[in-house]
Design a protein around this motif. Structure first.
Motif, PDB file in Angstrom:
ATOM      1  N   GLY A  35     -13.005 -13.414  14.714  1.00  0.00           N
ATOM      2  CA  GLY A  35     -13.117 -14.333  15.349  1.00  0.00           C
ATOM      3  C   GLY A  35     -12.513 -15.252  13.984  1.00  0.00           C
ATOM      4  N   SER A  37      -9.512 -16.843  14.505  1.00  0.00           N
ATOM      5  CA  SER A  37      -9.132 -17.750  15.384  1.00  0.00           C
ATOM      6  C   SER A  37      -9.267 -19.937  14.896  1.00  0.00           C
ATOM      7  N   GLY A  41     -14.870 -17.861  10.169  1.00  0.00           N
ATOM      8  CA  GLY A  41     -13.689 -17.585  10.528  1.00  0.00           C
ATOM      9  C   GLY A  41     -12.433 -17.698   9.934  1.00  0.00           C
ATOM     10  N   GLY A  85      -7.411  -9.419  21.358  1.00  0.00           N
ATOM     11  CA  GLY A  85      -8.294  -9.547  22.583  1.00  0.00           C
ATOM     12  C   GLY A  85      -9.390  -8.899  22.168  1.00  0.00           C
ATOM     13  N   THR A  86     -10.801  -8.626  23.382  1.00  0.00           N
ATOM     14  CA  THR A  86     -11.971  -9.048  23.095  1.00  0.00           C
ATOM     15  C   THR A  86     -12.897  -8.622  22.503  1.00  0.00           C
ATOM     16  N   MET A  87     -13.628  -8.337  21.911  1.00  0.00           N
ATOM     17  CA  MET A  87     -14.809  -7.770  21.406  1.00  0.00           C
ATOM     18  C   MET A  87     -16.342  -6.864  21.964  1.00  0.00           C
ATOM     19  N   GLU A  88     -15.753  -7.313  23.995  1.00  0.00           N
ATOM     20  CA  GLU A  88     -16.684  -6.974  24.824  1.00  0.00           C
ATOM     21  C   GLU A  88     -16.598  -5.061  24.972  1.00  0.00           C
ATOM     22  N   HIS A 114     -16.883 -12.210  14.681  1.00  0.00           N
ATOM     23  CA  HIS A 114     -17.259 -13.135  15.995  1.00  0.00           C
ATOM     24  C   HIS A 114     -18.258 -13.355  16.520  1.00  0.00           C
ATOM     25  N   VAL A 115     -18.265 -14.119  17.712  1.00  0.00           N
ATOM     26  CA  VAL A 115     -19.974 -14.523  18.672  1.00  0.00           C
ATOM     27  C   VAL A 115     -19.706 -14.294  19.941  1.00  0.00           C
ATOM     28  N   ILE A 136     -20.546  -7.940  22.611  1.00  0.00           N
ATOM     29  CA  ILE A 136     -19.566  -8.712  21.620  1.00  0.00           C
ATOM     30  C   ILE A 136     -20.686  -8.904  20.149  1.00  0.00           C
ATOM     31  N   TYR A 141     -19.773  -4.632  16.005  1.00  0.00           N
ATOM     32  CA  TYR A 141     -20.336  -5.098  14.637  1.00  0.00           C
ATOM     33  C   TYR A 141     -20.725  -2.931  14.530  1.00  0.00           C
ATOM     34  N   VAL A 162     -22.084 -11.697   9.239  1.00  0.00           N
ATOM     35  CA  VAL A 162     -22.323 -12.966   9.501  1.00  0.00           C
ATOM     36  C   VAL A 162     -23.761 -12.727  10.230  1.00  0.00           C
ATOM     37  N   SER A 163     -24.336 -13.694   9.595  1.00  0.00           N
ATOM     38  CA  SER A 163     -25.310 -13.621  10.613  1.00  0.00           C
ATOM     39  C   SER A 163     -26.571 -15.328  10.261  1.00  0.00           C
ATOM     40  N   TYR A 177     -28.767 -14.843  22.049  1.00  0.00           N
ATOM     41  CA  TYR A 177     -27.760 -15.035  20.750  1.00  0.00           C
ATOM     42  C   TYR A 177     -28.748 -14.568  19.851  1.00  0.00           C
ATOM     43  N   ALA A 217     -20.904 -25.137  17.289  1.00  0.00           N
ATOM     44  CA  ALA A 217     -22.135 -25.512  16.580  1.00  0.00           C
ATOM     45  C   ALA A 217     -22.474 -26.555  17.246  1.00  0.00           C
TER      46      ALA A 217
END
Ligand code: NDP
Length: 287
Positions: A35, A37, A41, A85-88, A114-115, A136, A141, A162-163, A177, A217
């Motif tokens: 995350g 970009s 992050g 790429g995607t974390m899906e 990432h989130v 995701i 993770y 990161v939470s 979320y 956010a």
């Protein structure tokens, strides 16, 4: 009297020296930031670059990652590269770790940040959305940690998760979320226990963040949250300090996270009330 006092002074000196962050701690370290970009992050990538780390950055948007990598090199990163790429897709999560192995020959720190996009509002009953967000924000993770563990064991490295406050106490309007963030606490706090039992010297730092001024956010919550967001560059630096010092948990900012959480065991209803009172509440549907 003199000897015990000297002992106390020495113990204090030892404890504070152990607790002091120095940027050199991260010089030359091989770090993955997910995350990276935008937001926190991206800021972590810039701090790491200034400290002379090797950074491998990931997110979906290639054009943004290219700019972040270019800036990291200008700021003094030992090396900077990205994988988009995607974390899906858990296979992609594993692929990122393999890229680190190939390009950096090992790994000292895995920063999971990432989130996925979600909505801000009452829970709408969309179970598929919850499943996708779990993939995701949680399963990727787990997949990255699993793939990176051999390298992290070798380097006696660190995992940074990161939470959010929303992963420690029930939050309205972000139910899917919050669920993913609670899941992270369960998985990584349990894993930390197993590391202790097996004498695995890999630290796990769970970061509990309050409201931070990232675009996402602020766009989602600035109008409904009755508080000012904290700066993302400072937040990013505090996360890295906590990680370098191998803290168990990091709270940022302390006054809006750790302090209210002290109420959790003795006055949970009051804490719930305080959380709700942070919002300028929307009208109840149908009212
Ligand atoms: P941003 O939205 O600014 O950044 C999210 C990052 O995740 C981007 O780089 C985005 O890049 C990437 N991303 C989104 N979806 C995917 C996907 N499917 N696959 C791979 N990467 C993806 O978020 P923040 O900086 O605000 O948040 C960072 C972390 O901090 C999160 O874990 C968040 O929960 C936590 N946090 C933030 C708070 C805040 O107030 N900002 C409060 C509490 C916790 P791209 O779109 O290019 O893929």
């Amino acid at each position: 009297i003199l000897i015990p006092s000297l002992g106390l002074v020495l113990a204090f000196w030892f404890y504070s020296a152990r607790d002091t962050f120095k940027p050199e701690m991260l010089r030359g370290k091989r770090v993955i930031v997910t995350g990276a970009s935008t937001g926190i992050g991206e800021q972590m990538a810039y701090h790491l670059a200034r400290m002379g780390s090797h950074v491998l950055l990931t997110a979906r948007t290639e054009a943004r990652l290219q700019n972040v990598v270019r800036r990291c090199l200008e700021l003094g990163a030992a090396s900077a590269r990205f994988v988009s790429g995607t974390m899906e897709d858990t296979a992609f999560a594993q692929h990122v770790v393999r890229e680190a192995q190939a390009a950096l020959g090992g790994l000292d720190m895995l920063i999971l940040n990432h989130v996925g996009a979600s909505y801000f509002g009452f829970f709408d009953g969309d179970v598929e959305h919850v499943r996708k967000l779990l993939e995701i924000n949680f399963l990727s993770y787990v997949a990255m940690t699993t793939s990176a563990l051999p390298m992290l064991k070798e380097s006696e490295g660190s995992i940074v998760v990161v939470s959010s406050m929303a992963g420690k106490v029930g939050f309205p309007f972000t139910v899917p979320y919050s669920a993913t963030k609670f899941a992270l606490d369960g998985f990584f706090s349990s894993l930390r226990q197993e590391f202790a039992i097996q004498s695995i010297n890999v630290s796990i730092t769970l970061c509990i963040l309050g409201f931070i001024d990232t675009e996402r956010a602020v766009r989602a919550a600035a109008e409904v949250l009755a508080e000012r967001p904290a700066p993302r560059d400072e937040c990013a630096l505090e996360i890295l300090k906590g990680a370098a010092l191998r803290r168990r948990e990091l709270y940022y900012r302390y006054s809006s996270t750790r302090l209210p959480l002290l109420l959790r065991d003795c006055a949970a209803e009051l804490l719930d009330y305080l959380v709700r009172s942070r919002y300028r509440l929307p009208a109840t549907p149908g009212a």
